[in-house]
Design an enzyme around this catalytic site. Structure first.
Site, PDB file in Angstrom:
ATOM      1  N   SER A 147      54.312  32.217  29.194  1.00 38.27           N
ATOM      2  CA  SER A 147      55.389  33.013  28.789  1.00 38.27           C
ATOM      3  C   SER A 147      56.920  32.214  29.080  1.00 38.27           C
ATOM      4  O   SER A 147      56.748  31.219  28.501  1.00 38.27           O
ATOM      5  CB  SER A 147      55.374  34.359  29.251  1.00 38.27           C
ATOM      6  N   ASP A 181      47.169  39.174  22.354  1.00 35.07           N
ATOM      7  CA  ASP A 181      48.513  39.157  22.968  1.00 35.07           C
ATOM      8  C   ASP A 181      49.528  39.594  21.733  1.00 35.07           C
ATOM      9  O   ASP A 181      49.764  38.914  20.858  1.00 35.07           O
ATOM     10  CB  ASP A 181      48.939  37.332  23.139  1.00 35.07           C
ATOM     11  N   HIS A 223      48.382  38.966  27.014  1.00 32.04           N
ATOM     12  CA  HIS A 223      49.733  38.405  27.356  1.00 32.04           C
ATOM     13  C   HIS A 223      49.566  38.079  29.028  1.00 32.04           C
ATOM     14  O   HIS A 223      50.151  38.866  29.514  1.00 32.04           O
ATOM     15  CB  HIS A 223      51.115  38.826  26.972  1.00 32.04           C
TER      16      HIS A 223
END
Length: 346
Positions: A40, A129, A163
């Site tokens: 991320s 995600d 995610h």
């Protein structure tokens, strides 16, 4: 009365001094092939570090992130173009990024992009995600294809993954399709750190149980210009140094945590459970875990107003307009940490 006040103030200060983390040791690490990875915001940071220091970085593993300087200094652009893109807010094309990189290289703000040509890159995206959506990963792949040979690129997609960092090392992972703190998921036997390190470094010995004493906290303050809080970095970070590496000669891998994964929010879950340490223990690899800290507005001792409530790495400019160049305070701090690891052991 004044003497009692001074003694009381000293008593308050002493515990903070006693709890300060030890210095990051010089261990004579091999500086010829640093690798990086991240999830991320940490993935964006890994891309930035690789691009800015392309002469010394030899590979990157990117999980759920996009191309270099995707946000162009804008938090609005970061949220739209670089996380949840649409027809009116698409991710940047390689032809839009390349001139900016070449201009910065001419000005000495980043290493020449040609330094990426001998790198290896591993990318992972999750089909579930909804934080960093697949078109962003498409843009990341397109970005790398203009610099990195096709046989050095590998993109992996896990259809059920949310995610998160995908790990087999964490004791209480989330389900594969979730996108919730601590953002460490189990997806069967898929081992993201093992897969990315194998692609970046080549054949690896089988992972083995890490030694608790090899994971050390260290003081990040000497590597940061000014107060750590001024750039939303924590006062301490972590490093995993296998006992076999204390005499020198080991490679260095920098692992950037994601938003809401710093020690201030989930303790040592990322540095212990992301899954790098078992591979480091078996393969003479030092893993550096630099740390950010969450910040909202003003904090005690700092004269800067910063909005970073989730403790993300800076990939949109909250710490400095130079965040994506060698003058970026976070990039410079991590580079100094790597330099320190490469100094001879004392």
């Amino acid at each position: 009365m004044r003497r009692r006040i001074r003694l009381a103030a000293l008593a308050v200060m002493l515990p903070a001094v006693a709890l300060a983390a030890p210095p990051l040791p010089g261990v004579g690490a091999d500086g010829r092939g640093v690798t990086v990875s991240g999830i991320s915001s940490g993935g964006y940071m890994a891309v930035q570090f690789q691009v800015v220091y392309s002469k010394r970085v030899r590979g990157a593993g990117i999980i759920a992130a996009g191309p270099y300087d995707c946000a162009e200094g804008s938090s609005i652009r970061a949220l739209a173009h670089c996380m949840s893109p649409s027809a009116w807010a698409p991710p940047p094309k390689p032809t839009e990024i390349r001139p900016r990189m070449e201009s910065r290289a001419r000005l000495g703000l980043i290493d020449p992009p040609e330094g990426l040509a001998d790198d290896r890159v591993w990318m992972l995206g999750g089909g579930a995600d909804r934080t960093v959506e697949p078109p962003v990963m498409d843009a990341l792949e397109a970005f790398y294809r203009q610099w990195v040979p096709a046989d050095a690129l590998r993109r992996v997609s896990l259809p059920d993954a949310g995610h998160a960092m995908i790990s087999v090392a964490d004791g209480k992972p989330n389900a594969c399709n979730t996108s919730e703190p601590p953002y460490i998921n189990r997806c069967g036997d898929f081992d993201a750190p093992g897969e990315l390190l194998r692609h970046l470094l080549g054949k690896l010995e089988a992972a083995r149980a890490p030694e608790p004493a090899s994971l050390q906290a260290f003081d990040q303050r000497p590597f940061i210009s000014g107060l750590p809080a001024d750039v939303s970095m924590a006062e301490q970070g972590f490093v995993y140094v296998p006992s076999a590496c204390r005499a020198g000669g080991c490679r260095v891998h920098v692992a950037f945590h994601g938003c809401r994964q710093g020690e201030d929010q989930i303790g040592r879950r990322f540095v212990e459970g992301a899954g790098y340490n078992p591979w480091a223990e078996a393969n003479r690899l030092i893993v550096l875990y630099p740390q950010t800290v969450a910040r909202t507005g003003w904090v005690a001792g700092s004269y800067r107003w910063i909005l970073n409530p989730k403790g993300c790495w800076d990939w949109w400019g909250y710490s400095s307009a130079d965040y994506a160049t060698r003058n970026g305070p976070q990039l410079e701090a991590v580079r100094r940490m790597v330099d320190r690891l490469q100094q001879p052991a004392r």
